[in-house]
Enzyme design. Structure first.
Site, PDB file in Angstrom:
ATOM      1  N   SER A  55      57.945  49.540   0.040  1.00 40.80           N
ATOM      2  CA  SER A  55      58.992  48.537   0.257  1.00 40.80           C
ATOM      3  C   SER A  55      60.405  49.110   0.311  1.00 40.80           C
ATOM      4  CB  SER A  55      58.934  47.467  -0.832  1.00 40.80           C
ATOM      5  OG  SER A  55      59.325  47.990  -2.092  1.00 40.80           O
ATOM      6  N   LYS A 124      64.182  47.474  -6.102  1.00 44.64           N
ATOM      7  CA  LYS A 124      64.774  46.789  -4.950  1.00 44.64           C
ATOM      8  C   LYS A 124      66.285  47.042  -4.920  1.00 44.64           C
ATOM      9  CE  LYS A 124      60.756  44.789  -4.232  1.00 44.64           C
ATOM     10  NZ  LYS A 124      59.860  45.264  -3.157  1.00 44.64           N
TER      11      LYS A 124
END
Length: 255
Positions: A55, A124
């Site tokens: 990701s 993230k």
């Protein structure tokens, strides 16, 4: 007659020798001190983690080893736009296999003192902080934060999408979306691999959803463990992690 008699004791000229610990006791003591230092460092300063998925490509790839620092978020310090952060799973963001953590006894012990990555965490990038409004997207496919389009070309992987914020339902950019203002004490996060990231954008409620809980897209700041500051391993990809310049130009949210 002057002088010292044969039976007069001599005066002591030095301190008595300090008793030295046996080697085995000294070794245990040193190991104990090292263990305490490792726990203190993990708790307050630096901790090791690994990248559990794709990701965050292209900057951070699967199984990369990273270090996070916690000093920036001491006291009143909170994550800023552009920071890459590690945070605990807010609930249901990770599949069970990624939440389990290490199973090997040695790895478990090392994880407790910060020398081995633990499970149940995500990595993230912070896109918005409290008060911010985020929109997707302008004519060039850029995210807009408080009216400012972000130039994320240096680190975002669109993965076939035509914008930096594809809809999680179909991975396309055929619909616009917006979110905010972000509530106090929360952040909105996204992976750099925008088409392959389970992040805040995937938690947004869609118009036809009935079981979605509004607000689940925001991550409580209390769950943030620290900020990624170095890609440690593999050695040939070692680098310091810095905040992209584009976030410096984002204006403060309007009241």
């Amino acid at each position: 007659m002057s002088g010292r008699t044969q039976h007069e004791p001599e005066q002591k000229t030095g301190r008595s020798k300090r008793k030295q610990l046996p080697l085995w006791q000294e070794t245990i003591l040193l190991l104990g001190v090292a263990l305490v230092l490792a726990i203190v460092i993990k708790t307050f300063f630096v901790q090791a983690f690994y990248i559990p998925s794709e990701s965050m490509e292209p900057g951070l790839i699967l199984n990369d080893r990273i270090l996070i620092q916690k000093v920036s978020y001491w006291g009143d310090g909170e994550p800023e736009r552009g920071d890459v952060v590690v945070f605990k799973d807010p609930g249901g963001w990770l599949p069970p296999i990624d939440s389990a953590g290490p199973t090997n006894p040695v790895a478990k012990a090392m994880a407790k003192i910060g020398l081995y990555p633990t499970g149940g965490h995500l990595v993230k990038r912070v896109i918005g902080v409290a008060g911010d409004t985020i929109e997707c997207c302008d004519e060039q496919g850029r995210l807009i934060v408080n009216g400012h389009p972000l130039d994320e070309s240096d680190y975002v992987k669109r993965g076939g999408a035509t914008c930096n914020g594809p809809m999680p339902t179909n991975g396309a950019c055929d619909e616009k979306w917006s979110v905010g203002p972000i509530p106090g004490g929360h952040i909105f996060v996204m992976g750099d691999n925008r088409s392959r990231s389970a992040d805040s954008s995937q938690k947004m409620c869609q118009s036809d959803e009935t079981e979605c809980v509004p607000g689940d897209e925001f991550v409580p700041v209390d769950l943030v463990v620290g900020k990624v500051f170095v890609l440690l391993w593999p050695a040939d990809r070692f680098r310091w992690n810095t905040r992209p310049d584009t976030f410096e130009d984002v204006p403060a949210p309007s009241s």
